[in-house]
Design a protein around this motif. Structure first.
Motif, PDB file in Angstrom:
ATOM      1  N   SER A 100      -5.462   6.449  -0.320  1.00 39.08           N
ATOM      2  CA  SER A 100      -5.113   5.462   0.683  1.00 39.08           C
ATOM      3  C   SER A 100      -6.024   4.236   0.583  1.00 39.08           C
ATOM      4  O   SER A 100      -5.578   3.094   0.698  1.00 39.08           O
ATOM      5  CB  SER A 100      -5.232   6.134   2.045  1.00 39.08           C
ATOM      6  OG  SER A 100      -5.054   5.198   3.049  1.00 39.08           O
TER       7      SER A 100
ATOM      8  N   SER B 261       0.836  -1.201   0.000  1.00 37.49           N
ATOM      9  CA  SER B 261       0.000   0.000   0.000  1.00 37.49           C
ATOM     10  C   SER B 261       0.869   1.248   0.000  1.00 37.49           C
ATOM     11  O   SER B 261       0.482   2.267  -0.565  1.00 37.49           O
ATOM     12  CB  SER B 261      -1.050  -0.006   1.117  1.00 37.49           C
ATOM     13  OG  SER B 261      -0.440  -0.016   2.356  1.00 37.49           O
TER      14      SER B 261
ATOM     15  N   VAL C  97       4.020   9.885   3.352  1.00 39.10           N
ATOM     16  CA  VAL C  97       3.936   8.425   3.149  1.00 39.10           C
ATOM     17  C   VAL C  97       5.268   7.786   3.543  1.00 39.10           C
ATOM     18  O   VAL C  97       5.309   6.776   4.253  1.00 39.10           O
ATOM     19  CB  VAL C  97       3.583   8.091   1.679  1.00 39.10           C
ATOM     20  CG1 VAL C  97       3.720   6.597   1.419  1.00 39.10           C
ATOM     21  CG2 VAL C  97       2.169   8.544   1.352  1.00 39.10           C
TER      22      VAL C  97
ATOM     23  N   ARG D 134       0.400   4.183  -2.764  1.00 42.53           N
ATOM     24  CA  ARG D 134       0.221   5.611  -2.463  1.00 42.53           C
ATOM     25  C   ARG D 134       1.282   6.448  -3.152  1.00 42.53           C
ATOM     26  O   ARG D 134       1.027   7.580  -3.548  1.00 42.53           O
ATOM     27  CB  ARG D 134       0.230   5.829  -0.951  1.00 42.53           C
ATOM     28  CG  ARG D 134      -1.016   5.184  -0.328  1.00 42.53           C
ATOM     29  CD  ARG D 134      -1.035   5.330   1.154  1.00 42.53           C
ATOM     30  NE  ARG D 134      -1.150   6.724   1.553  1.00 42.53           N
ATOM     31  CZ  ARG D 134      -1.006   7.136   2.806  1.00 42.53           C
ATOM     32  NH1 ARG D 134      -0.729   6.270   3.761  1.00 42.53           N
ATOM     33  NH2 ARG D 134      -1.127   8.399   3.096  1.00 42.53           N
TER      34      ARG D 134
END
Lengths: 326, 286
Positions: free
Chosen positions: A109, A99, B29, A103
């Motif tokens: 998300s 993941s 992130v 992203r």
């Protein structure tokens, strides 16, 4: 019109080492090019240039119609890369790794999570999805790495020795995934040291050594260059070798090889399976007992040796050489 | 592998958002990824705490009483004086963390993966340095508690004290960018760790962190007074109210205006090393 992957005159040197010495490539859309060569031949450097990771000293590269040197960031939208090492974060779980990549491909998300779930299922990692990648076996890490390269479905994929270090079962499984991808229209450049792999997966093969493309063509074309078929015969008793040679001589195209210790006689022929039947009949008439006989076509190993003068160096594993070519 | 999952659905590549929004998002992130790592390897955080705590205790009780600060050899006066120095030294250790982390990512091929993704250019490095900032903040909290236990106090109110900690964090953030450049320049994570630490010792010792600089030979004293590290130490001391009465403030500009000097130095380091690191990152090869 140039193909989905196109390179012209790529040159890259690292200090005294010339990693690429004028490499040209052209891979039509939807096909697989196998880049074949020993360690240090320049395969990885070629992949790194085409995936925007390094700039060549000279030459031109176009991937998915985009100039790699002028618009590297646009190229990154069009490619997936599975490198030589399983590039996953070992402290993150399989799910977290995928993941994160999703992203970074600018998915939301939620999208990224959904895609990670789908990939884990598809690559048989669902049971291990929430364990840190550290606990994965080599084959599982490889699968996770490949899954990471497939978080989006890029039109062009690069795989640098995707099956190095995998056991035969995992290799077979990875081949299936690759074939499925290509069936879906993906263009793939695959590097490998395994001749069998290139034979199995690639439409076209480029043999590369010391930074130069030394041969290119389909697997069949390359094999044809090395010479045609031959009959290999193993007699039961060593004293029958001269007799066997005498029987086979009229069928051959001239020349023969005898391996005394294995009681093997090899004769280059042309004429295919029909000829083999005649040879067997004749041997039978003369009362020569045989342990094994077969019509062999050259393998890519033979091609490689005849082109480079040395055997392709295998990775950690020995090559599982197949006697009969496909 | 075909059986269970069936055919993988095709997923077109999303368009890039581009610009600052993507930069921030990508950095977060990556920061999140590094924070998850830190939580899974708590040893790193714990060992990172042991050294500064040892320094607090050793310097307070071994040197306290022998070192004169502002004309006084009272151990408590030295303890008050010392803490900002140890806090500042601790935040600079973020350099080694960032360096080793990035060198490790290069080594494992992760940087290659990131570089082949359509992500913002500086995000891998910014994400790492942001995660280090969080770790540094946690370390400072624990260290401040230990300092209070051995008798350290603030005297200028909470707001100023927080401003002092903010300057310390900014210095730590600046140094993690130096670490990023080191990490991208060396071949192994081990080299990044030692390369990130060795030069910190002269840097932090030729300063006002552990002893007042006014007793040093002229050359060293000048270096100490202009040392970016000293500016932050001096600023924190002022903001914490830890400068003992009668402590002579050197006439050098950074010592006269330590808060400004600290800000300027840290921002300069961030700007310079961020630019150098991002450039290096773009051509990095494992």
């Amino acid at each position: 019109m140039p193909g989905a992957i196109y390179a012209e005159g790529l040159v890259k040197t690292f200090g005294d080492v010339t990693a690429l010495d004028g490499v040209d490539l052209d891979v039509p859309e939807g096909t697989v090019l196998g880049l074949l060569g020993p360690n240090g031949a320049g395969k990885t450097t070629a992949v790194r240039v085409l995936t925007t990771l390094i700039r060549p000293d000279r030459g031109k590269a176009v991937v998915a119609g985009i100039d790699v040197l002028k618009k590297p960031n646009e190229v990154r939208h069009a490619i997936g890369l599975s490198g030589q090492f399983a590039a996953v974060d070992e402290y993150l779980t399989g799910r977290e790794n995928l993941s994160m990549v999703g992203r970074l491909y600018q998915m939301s998300s939620r999208e990224a999570k959904a895609r990670a779930g789908e990939l884990l299922e598809r690559f048989h990692l669902a049971d291990a999805a929430d364990r840190p990648a550290k606990t994965y076996s080599g084959g599982m890490r490889r699968r996770l790495d490949l899954a990471a390269a497939l978080v989006v479905s890029p039109p062009v994929m690069f795989m640098d020795e995707p099956t190095t270090g995998l056991d035969p079962r995992n290799r077979q499984a990875l081949w299936e995934v690759i074939q499925e991808l290509v069936a879906g229209g993906t263009t793939l450049l695959l590097t490998t040291q395994y001749l069998e792999e290139a034979d199995h997966l690639a439409h076209d093969i480029c043999v590369i050594d010391h930074g130069k493309v030394i041969a290119r063509g389909t697997s069949d074309q390359l094999k044809a260059r090395t010479g045609g078929e031959r009959v290999e015969l193993v007699v039961h008793e060593r004293q029958h070798i001269p007799l066997a040679v005498e029987v086979m001589r009229p069928f051959g195209k001239g020349g023969f090889t005898v391996e005394e210790h294995t009681r093997k006689v090899i004769v280059p022929v042309s004429g295919g399976a029909r000829l083999l039947a005649e040879v067997i009949r004749e041997l039978d008439t003369r009362g020569i007992e045989i342990d094994d006989i077969g019509l062999r076509r050259p393998t890519l190993d033979d091609v490689f040796i005849s082109l480079t003068g040395h055997v392709a160096e295998a990775g950690e594993e020995t090559l599982e050489q197949e006697g009969a070519g496909k | 592998m075909t059986a269970a999952g069936g055919t993988l659905s095709r997923r077109p590549v999303p368009r890039a958002r581009g610009g600052a929004v993507q930069s921030v998002r990508d950095s977060l992130v990556v920061a999140q990824r590094n924070l998850i790592r830190m939580m899974r390897i708590p040893e790193v955080v714990i060992f990172g705490l042991i050294q500064p705590i040892m320094f607090v205790v050793l310097f307070s009780y071994v040197f306290g009483g022998s070192i004169a600060v502002g004309g006084s050899t009272d151990p408590d006066t030295y303890r008050q004086f010392l803490m900002a120095g140890i806090f500042a030294q601790t935040v600079t250790f973020a350099t080694a963390g960032a360096g080793a982390g990035i060198a490790d990512d290069m080594h494992k091929g992760l940087i290659d993966r990131f570089r082949s993704l359509p992500m913002a250019r500086g995000a891998v490095l910014t994400g790492r340095t942001l995660a280090d900032l969080v770790q540094t903040a946690l370390t400072l909290v624990v260290l401040a508690i230990v300092a209070v236990i051995v008798g350290w106090r603030i005297h200028e109110g909470l707001l100023k004290a927080l401003a002092g900690f903010a300057l310390l964090l900014l210095l730590g953030y600046a140094f993690s960018w130096i670490g990023a450049l080191i990490g991208l320049s060396v071949r192994t994570p081990e080299a990044a760790t030692s390369g990130g630490l060795i030069w910190l010792f002269p840097l932090t010792f030729i300063s006002n962190a552990f002893v007042p600089a006014d007793n040093m030979p002229t050359v060293l004293r000048t270096i100490a007074e202009w040392n970016p590290f000293s500016a932050t130490v001096q600023a924190a001391r002022e903001l914490f109210g830890n400068l003992p009465a009668g402590y002579p403030v050197p006439s050098a500009w950074p010592m006269q205006h330590p808060v400004w000097a600290s800000l300027i130095w840290s921002l300069l380091i961030i700007t310079a090393f961020r630019a150098l690191s991002v450039r290096k990152y773009r051509s990095a090869t494992a």
